[in-house]
Write an enzyme that holds these catalytic residues in place. Structure first.
Site, PDB file in Angstrom:
ATOM      1  N   ASP A   1      -4.487  -7.208 -60.703  1.00 13.21           N
ATOM      2  CA  ASP A   1      -5.420  -8.299 -60.413  1.00 13.21           C
ATOM      3  C   ASP A   1      -5.873  -8.958 -61.707  1.00 13.21           C
ATOM      4  O   ASP A   1      -5.513  -8.515 -62.808  1.00 13.21           O
ATOM      5  CB  ASP A   1      -6.617  -7.796 -59.587  1.00 13.21           C
ATOM      6  CG  ASP A   1      -7.299  -6.557 -60.182  1.00 13.21           C
ATOM      7  OD1 ASP A   1      -6.988  -6.199 -61.339  1.00 13.21           O
ATOM      8  OD2 ASP A   1      -8.137  -5.951 -59.482  1.00 13.21           O
TER       9      ASP A   1
ATOM     10  N   ASN B   1     -17.332  -0.223 -53.075  1.00 13.44           N
ATOM     11  CA  ASN B   1     -17.322  -0.698 -51.680  1.00 13.44           C
ATOM     12  C   ASN B   1     -15.970  -0.462 -51.018  1.00 13.44           C
ATOM     13  O   ASN B   1     -15.711  -0.989 -49.937  1.00 13.44           O
ATOM     14  CB  ASN B   1     -17.713  -2.182 -51.619  1.00 13.44           C
ATOM     15  CG  ASN B   1     -16.690  -3.085 -52.305  1.00 13.44           C
ATOM     16  OD1 ASN B   1     -15.667  -2.606 -52.813  1.00 13.44           O
ATOM     17  ND2 ASN B   1     -16.951  -4.374 -52.332  1.00 13.44           N
TER      18      ASN B   1
ATOM     19  N   HIS C   1     -12.977  -1.334 -52.294  1.00 11.11           N
ATOM     20  CA  HIS C   1     -11.920  -2.310 -52.556  1.00 11.11           C
ATOM     21  C   HIS C   1     -10.778  -1.710 -53.370  1.00 11.11           C
ATOM     22  O   HIS C   1     -10.956  -0.762 -54.130  1.00 11.11           O
ATOM     23  CB  HIS C   1     -12.468  -3.606 -53.179  1.00 11.11           C
ATOM     24  CG  HIS C   1     -12.861  -3.546 -54.623  1.00 11.11           C
ATOM     25  ND1 HIS C   1     -13.866  -4.334 -55.147  1.00 11.11           N
ATOM     26  CD2 HIS C   1     -12.388  -2.842 -55.673  1.00 11.11           C
ATOM     27  CE1 HIS C   1     -13.971  -4.104 -56.437  1.00 11.11           C
ATOM     28  NE2 HIS C   1     -13.092  -3.195 -56.785  1.00 11.11           N
TER      29      HIS C   1
ATOM     30  N   GLU D   1     -11.461  -7.177 -51.147  1.00 10.20           N
ATOM     31  CA  GLU D   1     -12.779  -6.726 -50.723  1.00 10.20           C
ATOM     32  C   GLU D   1     -12.766  -6.299 -49.249  1.00 10.20           C
ATOM     33  O   GLU D   1     -11.826  -6.644 -48.513  1.00 10.20           O
ATOM     34  CB  GLU D   1     -13.800  -7.858 -50.933  1.00 10.20           C
ATOM     35  CG  GLU D   1     -13.888  -8.358 -52.382  1.00 10.20           C
ATOM     36  CD  GLU D   1     -14.594  -7.389 -53.325  1.00 10.20           C
ATOM     37  OE1 GLU D   1     -14.746  -6.190 -53.005  1.00 10.20           O
ATOM     38  OE2 GLU D   1     -15.011  -7.846 -54.413  1.00 10.20           O
TER      39      GLU D   1
HETATM   40  C1  GLP Z   1     -12.507  -3.649 -60.443  1.00  8.02           C
HETATM   41  C2  GLP Z   1     -10.992  -3.809 -60.360  1.00  8.02           C
HETATM   42  C3  GLP Z   1     -10.353  -2.667 -59.639  1.00  8.02           C
HETATM   43  C4  GLP Z   1     -10.913  -1.375 -60.164  1.00  8.02           C
HETATM   44  C5  GLP Z   1     -12.347  -1.268 -59.786  1.00  8.02           C
HETATM   45  C6  GLP Z   1     -13.030   0.003 -60.265  1.00  8.02           C
HETATM   46  O1  GLP Z   1     -13.190  -4.383 -59.507  1.00  8.02           O
HETATM   47  N1  GLP Z   1     -10.594  -5.007 -59.733  1.00  8.02           N
HETATM   48  O2  GLP Z   1      -8.950  -2.742 -59.807  1.00  8.02           O
HETATM   49  O3  GLP Z   1     -10.207  -0.294 -59.605  1.00  8.02           O
HETATM   50  O4  GLP Z   1     -13.044  -2.369 -60.334  1.00  8.02           O
HETATM   51  O5  GLP Z   1     -13.352  -0.091 -61.619  1.00  8.02           O
HETATM   52  P1  GLP Z   1     -13.958   1.085 -62.467  1.00  8.02           P
HETATM   53  O6  GLP Z   1     -12.829   2.005 -62.732  1.00  8.02           O
HETATM   54  O7  GLP Z   1     -14.452   0.442 -63.718  1.00  8.02           O
HETATM   55  O8  GLP Z   1     -15.029   1.694 -61.648  1.00  8.02           O
END
Ligand code: GLP
Length: 251
Positions: free
Chosen positions: A62, A132, A134, A139
């Site tokens: 992403d 959440n 995702h 989302e």
């Molecule tokens: C972001 C990314 C995800 C990631 C998630 C968790 O929103 N788009 O790909 O897995 O956050 O991030 P973190 O590992 O910093 O909690």
């Protein structure tokens, strides 16, 4: 404190073992790498091992809509900094978050799908999970049939990602692989640590397979694995525990 540091590094080791296994079986594997805080330990661990990533193709999961590839806050920059450079990966299929018209953005998203197909699909997609539920920037409510596209960020995701941005500057949208795109990967490896992920992990592995928790699609995938620390696993029932690898505090 030291227990939580060491459990985090054991999560990184267990995840690195899974990546190394794919690499051993297929030195020219196509691997999807997520961003965020969670996989940083994994990337450090992989860089510290004597592994040859020179034939690997990296794929972006992403990107923020609004951060061009040379913006240090972009996921492209993150991947160059933490993955492509340290692991010596020369070939990457990235997403360009430079703002443009809807038509240009849609073309970029289709190009991402086509580029993935052209290299034979993703062998291993590593994913984190949002609090959440995702996956990528898909989302809650995103259909399982979704493909790479522009997607709005939920308010809680904007908060979670706000730290790198000025208050008025937090991206409102993203380019993200869709859930069907992610599910096409031959193997999916979810890595999650910490209490903040416990509810999402429980919904993903114990709840109904439903778009209200995008990560619940992992229950239907033929080769989805999860490496969790005890905090992230704390909401799982015995069934959910059976579907995941939980790295214990005391090895
Ligand atoms: C972001 C990314 C995800 C990631 C998630 C968790 O929103 N788009 O790909 O897995 O956050 O991030 P973190 O590992 O910093 O909690």
């Amino acid at each position: 404190m030291s227990a939580s540091i060491s459990v985090t590094s054991r999560v990184a080791e267990a995840a690195a073992d899974a990546v190394a296994e794919v690499l051993r079986a297929k030195p020219g594997a196509v691997i999807g790498f997520p961003t965020g805080a969670t996989p940083l330990g994994l990337y450090e661990e992989l860089a510290a091992r004597d592994l040859d990533f020179s034939r690997v193709t990296a794929v972006a999961l992403d990107e923020y809509l609004g951060t061009p590839p040379d913006d240090p806050r972009s996921f492209s920059a993150y991947l160059r900094r933490h993955v492509l450079g340290p692991l010596g990966i020369g070939r990457a299929i990235l997403l360009d978050g430079t703002p443009d018209s809807d038509v240009v953005l849609a073309t970029r998203c289709t190009a991402h799908e086509n580029a993935i197909r052209a290299v034979g699909g993703v062998d291993l997609q590593v994913v984190g999970i949002g609090a959440n539920g995702h996956l990528g920037f898909n989302e809650p409510g995103t259909p399982f049939s979704s493909r790479t596209r522009v997607a709005a960020l939920a308010p809680e995701t904007r908060w979670a990602n706000a730290v790198a941005f000025a208050p008025d500057d937090v991206p409102a949208a993203s380019l993200t692989q869709g859930l069907a795109t992610i599910a096409k990967a031959r193997t999916i490896l979810l890595v999650a640590t910490g209490d903040a992920k416990a509810d999402a992990v429980a919904a993903a592995f114990d709840g109904p397979v439903d778009p209200s928790c995008p990560a619940s699609l992992l229950q239907r995938h033929p080769d989805a694995r999860a490496v969790l620390d005890p905090a992230a696993a704390s909401g799982l029932s015995r069934r959910g525990r059976g579907l995941t690898d939980i790295v214990e505090n005391h090895a």
